[in-house]
Design an enzyme around this catalytic site. Structure first.
Site, PDB file in Angstrom:
ATOM      1  N   LYS A 122      79.877  94.475  12.367  1.00 50.68           N
ATOM      2  CA  LYS A 122      80.713  93.559  13.098  1.00 50.68           C
ATOM      3  C   LYS A 122      81.904  94.479  13.600  1.00 50.68           C
ATOM      4  O   LYS A 122      82.506  94.415  14.664  1.00 50.68           O
ATOM      5  CB  LYS A 122      81.572  92.521  12.346  1.00 50.68           C
ATOM      6  CG  LYS A 122      82.556  91.490  13.017  1.00 50.68           C
ATOM      7  CD  LYS A 122      81.764  90.835  14.189  1.00 50.68           C
ATOM      8  CE  LYS A 122      82.853  90.018  15.044  1.00 50.68           C
ATOM      9  NZ  LYS A 122      82.371  89.421  15.925  1.00 50.68           N
ATOM     10  N   GLU A 130      71.165  92.422  21.486  1.00 49.79           N
ATOM     11  CA  GLU A 130      71.661  92.525  20.264  1.00 49.79           C
ATOM     12  C   GLU A 130      70.954  91.494  19.219  1.00 49.79           C
ATOM     13  O   GLU A 130      70.682  91.860  18.008  1.00 49.79           O
ATOM     14  CB  GLU A 130      73.205  91.899  20.264  1.00 49.79           C
ATOM     15  CG  GLU A 130      74.141  93.114  20.662  1.00 49.79           C
ATOM     16  CD  GLU A 130      75.646  92.827  20.781  1.00 49.79           C
ATOM     17  OE1 GLU A 130      76.298  93.373  20.076  1.00 49.79           O
ATOM     18  OE2 GLU A 130      75.799  91.567  21.168  1.00 49.79           O
ATOM     19  N   ARG A 146      92.882  79.707  10.047  1.00 50.80           N
ATOM     20  CA  ARG A 146      92.940  79.823  11.808  1.00 50.80           C
ATOM     21  C   ARG A 146      94.034  80.173  12.374  1.00 50.80           C
ATOM     22  O   ARG A 146      94.376  80.385  13.371  1.00 50.80           O
ATOM     23  CB  ARG A 146      92.759  78.168  12.196  1.00 50.80           C
ATOM     24  CG  ARG A 146      91.423  77.500  11.841  1.00 50.80           C
ATOM     25  CD  ARG A 146      91.568  75.795  12.039  1.00 50.80           C
ATOM     26  NE  ARG A 146      90.288  75.363  12.217  1.00 50.80           N
ATOM     27  CZ  ARG A 146      89.660  74.743  13.426  1.00 50.80           C
ATOM     28  NH1 ARG A 146      90.280  75.151  14.424  1.00 50.80           N
ATOM     29  NH2 ARG A 146      88.367  74.489  13.494  1.00 50.80           N
TER      30      ARG A 146
END
Length: 607
Positions: free
Chosen positions: A602, A486, A27
Site C-alpha cells: 500500500k 495491478e 472515519r
C-alpha cells in the site's frame, strides 16, 4: 465519511450510541452529538472536538431514553462548532446526515420565505426544517420523511427521529451507505456494520435509493419509487463485522462504493461555509506571482496529477509540469524562481515523493503536500499540507484516494484561477456548483455496476487489453490500465487515442479488447475516428460513453456501457468508477487476490 448510528432499544440508548460512535472514529471527525427521546420528548447533546468532550457533557447532563440517533461529523457546510454539529433539530424532528445536498440553498430560500429560521450553516438543518414543514402540513412522520427525501438532490445517508414517536425511526440512502440491524425487540441503523457490532449480527444492507421505517420489531423498506421491497437479512460473524467490508467481498469494492460520500466530504472541507469559494491553506501563496507549478507523484497519484494539469492550465491558465517522483531529482531539473512544487501521495510516506519534496525545498521552491495522512512525513515537511479527506484506504489498488485527489486538485485549480483573476466570483461559484454534482453522478455510475461487471468478465478472458482516451480521458486510460495490471496480472496499456496509429495499432487483433473512454465531448469525433481505425482491423472495441456517444457508435462497437451525461470537466470521476469496476470484476473472474495483489504494498517507503 461522517458516522451515523440510530437505535430503538429496550435499554438506555445513550451508552449504545456512544459505543457505536467510538467504533466509527476511524472515519475521522471534528464534532459529535446524540439526540434521545425521553418520555416521547426529544433532547440532544452536541460538542465540538473529540468524543471525550461529548462524554463529559453526558456525564454532567445525562440523556435517558431508549430511542435515539448519533453522529460524528467532519465539517462540510460550516465549521466544526457545536451549532453545526449533528443531530440537527427543527421543531419536532431531529436528523443526522452523511453526504452533500446539492440543492440545499434553493430549499433554504423557499423555507426562509415561508417563515422558517436557521441556527447553523449546514445543509443538514435544511433537511430537518423541510421535514418539519411537511409535518406542519399535517403529514404523518412517514409521509413527511418520504416527501422530504423526494425533494433532496445529491448524495446522502439520513436518519430521522420525531417528538412523540419513540417507537419509530426512519432512514434513507442515496450515494452513501447505510446498514440496518435486527435485534430482539430492538432495531438499529448505522453507516456500516462495525457501528452495529456487538449489538447484533443480523444485518440488512439498504440499496441505492432505499428508505426504511424501523420499529422495535419490524423493518419496512421502500425502493426509490416508494414501492415496498425486501432486502436480504444476513447473519454475519462478529469477526467479519469487525473487518468492516460491509456487504462487500473485498475492501476495494467497499472503497469504490464509498466514493460519493468521500467526495462529498472532501468538497465540504475545501469549500467555504457559504459554498461560494474554495477555502484552503494554499490561499496563503500569491499565485499571481507563480511562474509554474510542478507536480511530483508516483503511480495512481501521478495519473491524478495529469487530470489536475488539464484543470489548472485550462481554468487557471497556469503552466504545469508533471514529474515522476522516482526520476525527478536524478535529472537535477532546473526549477523556476518563485515556483511552487506540489507532491501528491496517499500515504504521505512514499520514499521517492519525499525525496522529491526535499529536492524542491533545497532548490528554493514553495512546497505543497497533498496527502491522505495528515500526520505523515510529507505533510510535516511541506510548507503547506493539503488533506484529501479520503479516510482509511485498505485495498492496495487505490480507488477513493484517487478520486479524492482529483477532487482536491480540481478545487485547487478553481482557487488559483480566482486568485490570478482568470475567473471572477461568479465563475468560481459556477465551477463549484459543477463539482457539487459529482457525488450524485458517481452514485448513478455505481448503480451501473452489473453492466460493467458483464463487460469485465469478457475482458478477463483476454491476455492483453488496451485503454484509449483523449484529453481528460487520457489519464483515465492510464489509470484503467494500471488498475487492470495491478489486480488481474493481465498485460494492459493506456494510450492517448491519437497515438494508436503511431505503433500501438500493431497490437490490435480480434482477441485484444480495446476499452475506449468516450464521453461525447469536443474530442469525441476524433476518438470515434480512432475507434473506427481499430474496428477496421478487426479489433474489439468496448466503449464507455454517455448516451449521445453510445448512440452514435451503436452497431459498430463490440460492447458499450452508457454512463450518465456529465460536464467534460467532471467526467473523469465517472469514468474512474467504470475502470475501477472493470479491474475489480475482471480480477474476481480470474480469482486473484483483489485486496492484496502479489508483489505490491500500500505504501512504498523504500526506493
Amino acid at each position: 465519511m461522517c458516522g451515523i448510528i440510530g437505535v430503538i432499544a429496550n435499554r438506555p440508548a445513550a451508552p449504545i450510541l456512544m459505543a457505536s460512535l467510538e467504533r466509527l472514529e476511524y472515519r475521522g471527525y471534528d464534532s459529535a452529538g446524540i439526540a434521545v427521546l425521553e418520555g416521547g420528548i426529544l433532547d440532544r447533546r452536541r460538542a465540538a472536538g473529540k468524543l471525550s468532550a461529548l462524554a463529559r457533557l453526558l456525564t454532567d447532563r445525562p440523556l435517558p431514553g431508549t430511542t435515539g440517533i448519533g453522529h460524528t461529523r467532519w465539517a462540510t457546510h460550516g465549521g466544526p462548532t457545536e451549532a453545526n454539529a449533528h443531530p440537527h433539530r427543527a421543531g419536532p424532528v431531529a436528523v443526522v446526515h452523511n453526504g452533500i445536498i446539492e440543492n440545499y440553498q434553493e430549499l433554504k430560500r423557499d423555507l426562509t420565505a415561508a417563515g422558517y429560521g436557521f441556527e447553523s450553516q449546514t445543509d443538514t438543518e435544511v433537511i430537518a426544517t423541510l421535514c418539519a414543514s411537511m409535518l406542519a402540513r399535517g403529514l404523518s412522520c412517514e409521509d413527511a420523511a418520504a416527501a422530504t427525501i423526494a425533494k433532496l438532490r445529491g448524495a446522502y445517508a439520513l436518519c430521522f427521529v420525531f417528538d412523540g414517536q419513540p417507537d419509530i425511526l426512519i432512514c434513507a440512502r442515496r450515494g452513501s451507505p447505510l446498514v440496518v440491524g435486527l435485534g430482539e425487540g430492538e432495531s438499529f441503523v448505522g453507516s456500516d456494520a462495525i457501528a452495529l457490532a456487538p449489538m447484533t449480527n443480523r444485518i440488512c444492507y439498504l440499496e441505492e435509493g432505499d428508505w426504511a421505517v424501523l420499529t422495535r420489531d419490524t423493518i419496512r423498506i421502500h425502493d426509490a419509487g416508494g414501492n415496498p421491497v425486501r432486502r436480504e437479512v444476513q447473519t454475519i460473524a462478529i469477526d467479519t463485522i469487525l473487518a468492516d467490508k460491509g456487504q462487500h467481498r473485498h475492501f476495494m469494492a467497499k472503497e469504490i462504493h464509498e466514493q460519493p460520500s468521500v467526495i462529498a466530504r472532501a468538497l465540504g472541507a475545501w469549500i467555504s461555509e457559504d459554498r461560494t469559494r474554495v477555502s484552503c491553506a494554499a490561499e496563503a501563496i500569491d499565485w499571481r506571482a507563480v511562474p509554474r507549478l510542478t507536480i511530483v507523484a508516483c503511480g495512481t497519484a501521478h495519473y491524478a496529477s495529469h487530470v489536475a494539469k488539464v484543470w489548472i492550465e485550462r481554468v487557471a491558465r497556469l503552466p504545469v509540469e508533471i514529474e515522476i517522483a522516482s526520476e525527478f531529482r536524478y535529472r537535477e531539473p532546473p526549477l523556476p524562481r518563485g515556483g511552487v512544487t506540489m507532491v501528491v501521495s496517499q500515504s504521505g510516506e512514499t520514499a521517492d515523493s519525499l525525496a522529491a519534496l526535499r529536492y524542491a525545498k533545497a532548490m528554493g521552491q514553495t512546497t505543497l503536500g497533498l496527502v491522505n495522512v495528515t500526520t505523515s512525513t510529507i505533510a510535516r515537511e511541506a510548507d503547506v499540507a493539503l488533506p484529501i479527506h479520503a479516510g482509511p484506504e485498505i485495498g492496495v489498488a487505490s480507488t477513493k484516494a484517487f478520486t479524492a485527489m482529483v477532487l482536491c486538485l480540481s478545487a485547487l485549480a478553481v482557487m488559483i484561477a480566482r486568485q490570478r483573476g482568470v475567473i471572477d466570483a461568479a465563475g468560481e461559484r459556477a465551477r463549484l456548483d459543477l463539482l457539487s454534482t459529482v457525488p450524485r453522478l458517481m452514485a448513478e455510475t455505481i448503480a451501473l455496476e452489473p453492466q460493467i461487471e458483464a463487460l469485465a468478465r469478457e475482458i478477463s478472458e483476454a491476455g492483453d487489453a488496451l485503454f484509449l482516451g483523449r484529453g481528460l480521458m487520457y489519464p483515465l486510460a492510464l489509470e484503467g490500465a494500471l488498475k487492470l495490471k495491478e489486480i488481474t496480472y493481465m498485460h494492459a496499456e493506456g494510450y492517448a487515442a491519437g497515438e494508436i496509429k503511431h505503433g500501438p495499432i500493431a497490437l490490435v487483433d480480434e482477441t485484444t479488447p480495446v476499452i475506449a473512454l468516450a464521453p461525447h465531448d469536443a474530442l469525441f469525433d476524433k476518438l470515434a475516428s480512432n475507434m473506427r481505425e481499430v474496428i477496421g482491423r478487426k479489433g474489439r472495441v468496448a466503449m464507455i460513453g454517455d448516451a449521445d456517444a453510445c448512440a452514435e457508435m451503436s452497431g459498430e462497437v463490440w460492447r458499450s456501457v452508457t454512463l450518465p451525461r456529465a460536464d467534460p470537466l467532471v467526467a473523469p470521476f465517472l469514468y474512474a468508477v467504470a475502470v475501477q469496476f472493470i479491474a475489480y470484476h475482471a480480477a474476481l473472474a480470474k480469482g486473484t487476490d483483489v485486496d492484496q495483489p502479489r508483489n505490491l504494498a500500500k505504501s512504498v517507503t523504500v526506493e
